[in-house]
Design an enzyme around this catalytic site. Sequence first.
Site, PDB file in Angstrom:
ATOM      1  N   VAL A 110      -5.383   1.458   5.832  1.00 36.45           N
ATOM      2  CA  VAL A 110      -4.040   1.625   6.395  1.00 36.45           C
ATOM      3  C   VAL A 110      -3.442   2.882   5.776  1.00 36.45           C
ATOM      4  O   VAL A 110      -3.853   3.275   4.679  1.00 36.45           O
ATOM      5  CB  VAL A 110      -3.130   0.398   6.092  1.00 36.45           C
ATOM      6  CG1 VAL A 110      -3.590  -0.805   6.875  1.00 36.45           C
ATOM      7  CG2 VAL A 110      -3.035   0.098   4.609  1.00 36.45           C
ATOM      8  N   CYS A 120       0.840  -1.207   0.000  1.00 40.18           N
ATOM      9  CA  CYS A 120       0.000   0.000   0.000  1.00 40.18           C
ATOM     10  C   CYS A 120       0.876   1.259   0.000  1.00 40.18           C
ATOM     11  O   CYS A 120       1.656   1.477   0.930  1.00 40.18           O
ATOM     12  CB  CYS A 120      -0.908  -0.005   1.229  1.00 40.18           C
ATOM     13  SG  CYS A 120      -1.774   1.554   1.425  1.00 40.18           S
ATOM     14  N   LYS A 165     -10.675  -7.992   5.970  1.00 42.11           N
ATOM     15  CA  LYS A 165     -10.218  -7.262   7.161  1.00 42.11           C
ATOM     16  C   LYS A 165     -10.722  -7.893   8.448  1.00 42.11           C
ATOM     17  O   LYS A 165     -11.903  -8.233   8.551  1.00 42.11           O
ATOM     18  CB  LYS A 165     -10.733  -5.820   7.093  1.00 42.11           C
ATOM     19  CG  LYS A 165     -10.150  -5.039   5.940  1.00 42.11           C
ATOM     20  CD  LYS A 165     -10.830  -3.680   5.769  1.00 42.11           C
ATOM     21  CE  LYS A 165     -10.310  -3.012   4.506  1.00 42.11           C
ATOM     22  NZ  LYS A 165     -11.064  -1.801   4.132  1.00 42.11           N
ATOM     23  N   GLU A 198      -4.535   8.256   8.651  1.00 43.16           N
ATOM     24  CA  GLU A 198      -4.322   9.077   7.442  1.00 43.16           C
ATOM     25  C   GLU A 198      -2.834   9.277   7.124  1.00 43.16           C
ATOM     26  O   GLU A 198      -2.068   9.815   7.923  1.00 43.16           O
ATOM     27  CB  GLU A 198      -4.998  10.459   7.552  1.00 43.16           C
ATOM     28  CG  GLU A 198      -6.514  10.407   7.669  1.00 43.16           C
ATOM     29  CD  GLU A 198      -7.211   9.786   6.456  1.00 43.16           C
ATOM     30  OE1 GLU A 198      -6.614   9.784   5.365  1.00 43.16           O
ATOM     31  OE2 GLU A 198      -8.352   9.310   6.615  1.00 43.16           O
ATOM     32  N   SER A 199      -2.502   8.915   5.896  1.00 38.74           N
ATOM     33  CA  SER A 199      -1.091   8.878   5.489  1.00 38.74           C
ATOM     34  C   SER A 199      -0.423  10.249   5.411  1.00 38.74           C
ATOM     35  O   SER A 199       0.795  10.344   5.530  1.00 38.74           O
ATOM     36  CB  SER A 199      -0.971   8.183   4.135  1.00 38.74           C
ATOM     37  OG  SER A 199      -1.490   8.992   3.102  1.00 38.74           O
TER      38      SER A 199
END
Lengths: 254, 254
Positions: free
Chosen positions: A75, A35, A62, A89-90
Site C-alpha cells: 500500500v 503504514c 493479503k 507508490e507513495s
Amino acid sequence: MSVLEGINSKALKTGDLPPPSPSPNTFRIYSMRFCPAAQRALIYASVKKIPSEVININLQQKPDWYFTKNYKGQVPTLEHAEGKKLVIESAVIPEYLDDIFPETKILPSDPYEKVQQKLLLERLSDQLTPAFGRVFRAIKNPEELKEKFESILKAFEEAESLLEGAFYSGTSSPGFVDYLIYPSFQRVYWLTFLLEIFPLPSDNFPGPGYPKLSQWFKAITAIPEVAAASQSTENGVGSCKEYMKGLPYFDYGL
Amino acid sequence: MSVLEGINSKALKTGDLPPPSPSPNTFRIYSMRFCPAAQRALIYASVKKIPSEVININLQQKPDWYFTKNYKGQVPTLEHAEGKKLVIESAVIPEYLDDIFPETKILPSDPYEKVQQKLLLERLSDQLTPAFGRVFRAIKNPEELKEKFESILKAFEEAESLLEGAFYSGTSSPGFVDYLIYPSFQRVYWLTFLLEIFPLPSDNFPGPGYPKLSQWFKAITAIPEVAAASQSTENGVGSCKEYMKGLPYFDYGL
C-alpha cells in the site's frame, strides 16, 4: 469533515471478497491504518479535498485479489475510473493527484522548484526510513538498540540542517515535502512513548536540539487535514506495542 | 553530429580542478563513460537534441568539489543556468528535461499515461539492476555465478512479458521507458562477450527465448541518437575486463 471515508474500516484479509469497482467519479485508496507510505496518499487527498474511499488491507494476510491492484502487494494504491486506472507508490500518487487536479496543485509549477522538492523528499526519506526501520527491528534488543539510535539522530540532524525556512517547501505554507515526510517523523514520535531509553523527548518533539524541526513538527501536526489522515498517538503507540508482541495490529483501536 | 560534447573526455579525479561554471545557455552533464545511470541522461539529451557538455568523473577517486554538485557523489548530475541549477538522479533528470523543453517532450502529456511509464520503468529497473549487480559481483566465482544467472533470466522473462507492443512506451516509436531501460539491457549484452558460460547469446540478443525483446533491443541499438550517447560494445566489454582485473577503467579505449 474528513474526505476519507472508511479510513478506520477493518482491514481486508485472505479470503475476504474484493470490494466492487469504484463508481465513475469515486477515488479509492488502498491503505493500512498504520503504514507511513499509505498515509502520504491519505494526507495528500485530504489536503486537496478529494473525496476518497479508503479500503484497508491486512499486510500479513493479503487477499489474493489485491495483487491485481498492486503487483507488489504493497500500500498505497490509488484506484479510479471504475477500476480502470491504478496508480501505485507513495511518492508517485501525490504527483499524479496534482496532475489530474491542477487547481489544487501542491507541487510548484516551476520545473526546477518541482524537481528540487522531489529530490529533497528522497534525500530525507533515504535517511529517515531505513533509520526508523533499523530501530524498529532492534526493538527487543536494548544493546543493539542504542547503536541504532545513532542513525535516527544522524537523520534528524540532517533533517534539521535541510530545513531552511518554516517548511521544507521553502514557502510560508507546507508543501509536497512537508506532507510526504511527516509520516516518517510521526513514527519516530511514537517511539518516544514506546522506549523509555529513547534519546528524543515526546515533549516539544524532537526537542531543544532541533529547534526548527520542533516548530515544524508542531505546525504540521496541527493541520486539521493532516490530522484527519493520520492515526492518533494513542492508536499509533498501541499498534506498535501489539506488533512488538507479535499480535495482529491492523485493526488496533477499532 | 552528436550534441554531447566531451562524451569521451578523460575522467576528472581527486586533485583535478573543477571546470568553470557552464555559460548561460549551456547544459552540462556529469557522467562516467560506462555508467548505465549516467547513460540515461545522455540518451535523453541526445534524443531531445539538447547541446550538452559532458564532464566525466572518476568514481573511484572522486574530486572533492564534485560533492558540491551531487551530495551523493554519484553520476549523472545535470548543471545549467551558469551553475545555479543542479538536478540529480537518472530517473529524474529526463523528466526535468521534458518539463523545461516541452516542445520535444518524450513522456506522454496525459497524466495517467505518464505515471504508467514512470512506474513501468521502476518495475523493470527493480528487477534488472540488482540482477545485473549480483552477476557482476559474482563474476570471479563460477559456482556462485550460475546461481546468479537465474535472477537475470527471471528479469528477462518479466521484461519480455511486460513488452506488449514494439516498445515499452506503448506507441509505435520508443519512449521514456525504452530510452531509460536500454542501458541496463546493454550491460547484460556486454556480459555475453565476457562470460563464455553466460546463458544468453550475443547473436540476436537476448535470443530466441525472448522474441519481442530481441526485436526491441535491435531497434533501440540502431537509433543513431542512442548510439551517439552509448559506448561501443568493444569499449564496454573492454572496460568490464579491466574492472574485473581491478584496473582503472574509466578512460578505457581513449
